[in-house]
Design a protein around this motif. Structure first.
Motif, PDB file in Angstrom:
ATOM      1  N   ALA A  64      74.950  62.422  61.229  1.00 51.63           N
ATOM      2  CA  ALA A  64      74.442  61.548  60.180  1.00 51.63           C
ATOM      3  C   ALA A  64      74.749  62.150  58.818  1.00 51.63           C
ATOM      4  O   ALA A  64      74.837  63.372  58.662  1.00 51.63           O
ATOM      5  N   ASP A  68      74.589  60.331  50.106  1.00 56.90           N
ATOM      6  CA  ASP A  68      75.508  59.225  49.883  1.00 56.90           C
ATOM      7  C   ASP A  68      76.911  59.801  49.717  1.00 56.90           C
ATOM      8  O   ASP A  68      77.094  60.919  49.232  1.00 56.90           O
ATOM      9  N   CYS A 176      79.445  55.848  52.830  1.00 57.69           N
ATOM     10  CA  CYS A 176      78.239  55.871  53.660  1.00 57.69           C
ATOM     11  C   CYS A 176      77.028  56.149  52.786  1.00 57.69           C
ATOM     12  O   CYS A 176      77.149  56.635  51.652  1.00 57.69           O
ATOM     13  N   ARG A 177      75.859  55.849  53.353  1.00 58.11           N
ATOM     14  CA  ARG A 177      74.592  56.133  52.689  1.00 58.11           C
ATOM     15  C   ARG A 177      73.891  57.294  53.390  1.00 58.11           C
ATOM     16  O   ARG A 177      74.127  57.560  54.563  1.00 58.11           O
ATOM     17  N   ARG A 178      73.022  57.975  52.668  1.00 57.00           N
ATOM     18  CA  ARG A 178      72.262  59.076  53.248  1.00 57.00           C
ATOM     19  C   ARG A 178      71.532  58.608  54.504  1.00 57.00           C
ATOM     20  O   ARG A 178      70.975  57.514  54.544  1.00 57.00           O
ATOM     21  N   ASP A 179      71.581  59.462  55.554  1.00 58.59           N
ATOM     22  CA  ASP A 179      70.952  59.236  56.860  1.00 58.59           C
ATOM     23  C   ASP A 179      71.693  58.202  57.709  1.00 58.59           C
ATOM     24  O   ASP A 179      71.258  57.913  58.831  1.00 58.59           O
ATOM     25  N   GLU A 180      72.780  57.656  57.207  1.00 57.35           N
ATOM     26  CA  GLU A 180      73.550  56.706  58.006  1.00 57.35           C
ATOM     27  C   GLU A 180      74.264  57.445  59.146  1.00 57.35           C
ATOM     28  O   GLU A 180      74.904  58.461  58.921  1.00 57.35           O
ATOM     29  N   LEU A 182      77.153  58.400  61.491  1.00 60.22           N
ATOM     30  CA  LEU A 182      78.599  58.307  61.285  1.00 60.22           C
ATOM     31  C   LEU A 182      79.373  58.408  62.589  1.00 60.22           C
ATOM     32  O   LEU A 182      80.354  57.679  62.789  1.00 60.22           O
ATOM     33  N   CYS A 200      79.945  65.240  53.869  1.00 56.60           N
ATOM     34  CA  CYS A 200      78.625  64.616  53.745  1.00 56.60           C
ATOM     35  C   CYS A 200      77.503  65.638  53.840  1.00 56.60           C
ATOM     36  O   CYS A 200      76.353  65.281  54.092  1.00 56.60           O
TER      37      CYS A 200
END
Length: 427
Positions: A64, A68, A176-180, A182, A200
């Motif tokens: 994850a 961001d 991507c966004r934080r905690d997304e 991957l 990230c």
């Protein structure tokens, strides 16, 4: 060591037999690969390692994003960050790494120090600041004008082309966004995965421990160097197998020569500390083929004893005491390659926690004759019309493999030109 043909028979359907008991029937090639994957009860334990040590392992948990990506609005080009419609008054410069979009003070001398005093700034309409690729775009900017798309005259920046809102700006969170999440658990850690993890914010990764492998090269006839002579041959598998197994995710802890001696082989298998012991040669029934006898002596359980595949049918897979495993490869080089893709790689991938590879396929450019009962694995290259076989594909040959782009799986009976066939990655 001699690699005699295995006895013909039906596919094995049982759960294995103690070495030294009645021999198992040869397994079909697809079944042997399934048995190898199911030979372990689950992947090796999870460990957390630095990025530099993670290459070749497998993610034990989803990857994850910790931030961001990009973490802030970023210039995609060298040029000027501008606000509102042009022309714009220019002042200062923002370089990659400047915090908070701070920009250098205007140049007021012929020998200005570009590393001098800086001040934060928000662009107002009609203002522009020189900006480098990767630099943080200042607040208030409506886009980035590429260097080749602008002209500065007497302190004013004039656009040579229309500038769309947000042009050449990589907005925060574009990738991507934080905690997304991957990547899922089970993903092999490649150089690209390492790069993504670093980008990230990761310094360490949760991966499955890499299985240790010890390679035992059996046979008095093997030479480590020099020209083959006087009945002795060069060892080709010592150079070939370790880098291939390492690339597959294993940690090769040792490569040892073991002579044609039952006691030496028995003790080498019994006292190996590796998760997987890989042997070359000794899998058939020649006068000095002691592998079956050694496995019986250490209390091993045979899971696969011969596979209906050519080359490489006298291969085997055994469970050793303590949950370790042994893969017995034929001594002939191309036959050993067939044994590796059939038994060793599926076993290692199961220990690593990887999902089965998605089958790749291709169309045949010509007829591929088959064996009446056995699968054939042949080195091939791709052409505009499809895959074609390479010459020098005998069990003891590597010349064809050295040119191969893949191994093709030819089912019993063969396939005609234009048929779709499965491809395996060549070492």
């Amino acid at each position: 060591m001699t690699d005699a043909p295995g006895a013909a028979g039906t596919e094995r359907t049982g759960s294995g037999a103690r070495a030294g008991t009645a021999p198992l029937s040869r397994s079909g090639w697809p079944q042997a690969r399934r048995v190898a994957r199911l030979a372990v009860h689950g992947p090796l334990p999870e460990v957390e390692v630095p990025l530099a040590e993670a290459l070749g392992s497998t993610l034990a948990a989803p990857l994850a994003a910790l931030t961001d990506l990009p973490a802030f609005d970023t210039s995609a080009m060298d040029g000027w960050a501008v606000a509102g419609p042009g022309p714009w008054r220019t002042s200062g410069r923002i370089l990659a790494g400047d915090p908070a979009g701070r920009r250098e003070a205007p140049d007021t001398s012929d020998a200005a120090d570009r590393s001098g005093e800086r001040h934060p700034g928000t662009l107002a309409d009609g203002e522009a600041v020189e900006i480098a690729t990767g630099a943080r775009v200042p607040a208030g900017a409506t886009g980035v004008l590429r260097r080749e798309h602008g002209r500065v005259d007497r302190g004013l920046l004039h656009p040579l082309y229309d500038l769309a809102p947000g042009q050449d700006v990589r907005p925060r969170g574009q990738e991507c966004r934080r905690d997304e999440p991957l990547l899922p658990a089970g993903t092999p850690v490649t150089p690209a995965v390492l790069g993504l993890a670093a980008a990230c914010g990761h310094d360490r990764l949760a991966v499955h421990r890499r299985p240790t492998v010890e390679l035992l090269l059996l046979g008095d006839e093997l030479l480590d160097s020099g020209i083959p002579a006087d009945g002795r041959v060069r060892d080709a598998l010592g150079p070939l197998l370790p880098p291939w197994l390492t690339a597959a995710g294993a940690e090769v802890t040792g490569v040892r020569r073991v002579g044609d001696d039952f006691g030496l082989l028995r003790d080498a298998v019994r006292f190996s500390a590796a998760d997987v012991v890989v042997t070359t040669g000794g899998t058939a029934a020649g006068p000095v083929d002691f592998l079956h006898e050694a496995l019986a002596a250490v209390g091993a359980r045979l899971l696969v004893d011969g596979v209906a595949v050519r080359p490489g049918h006298p291969m085997l897979l055994a469970e050793l005491p303590g949950g370790r495993h042994l893969v017995g490869l034929p001594g002939n080089p191309l036959a050993a390659v067939a044994g590796t893709v059939t038994l060793a790689l599926p076993l290692l991938h199961a220990l690593l926690g990887r999902a089965p590879d998605t089958p790749r396929s291709a169309v045949t450019a010509r007829d591929f004759p088959g064996h009446p009962a056995d699968t054939r694995l042949l080195p091939v290259v791709r052409t505009d019309r499809g895959v074609v076989p390479l010459a020098f594909d005998g069990p003891a040959m590597l010349r064809g493999l050295a040119l191969a782009e893949a191994l093709v799986v030819v089912p019993p009976g063969g396939v005609p030109a234009g048929a779709r066939v499965e491809l395996l990655a060549a070492p």
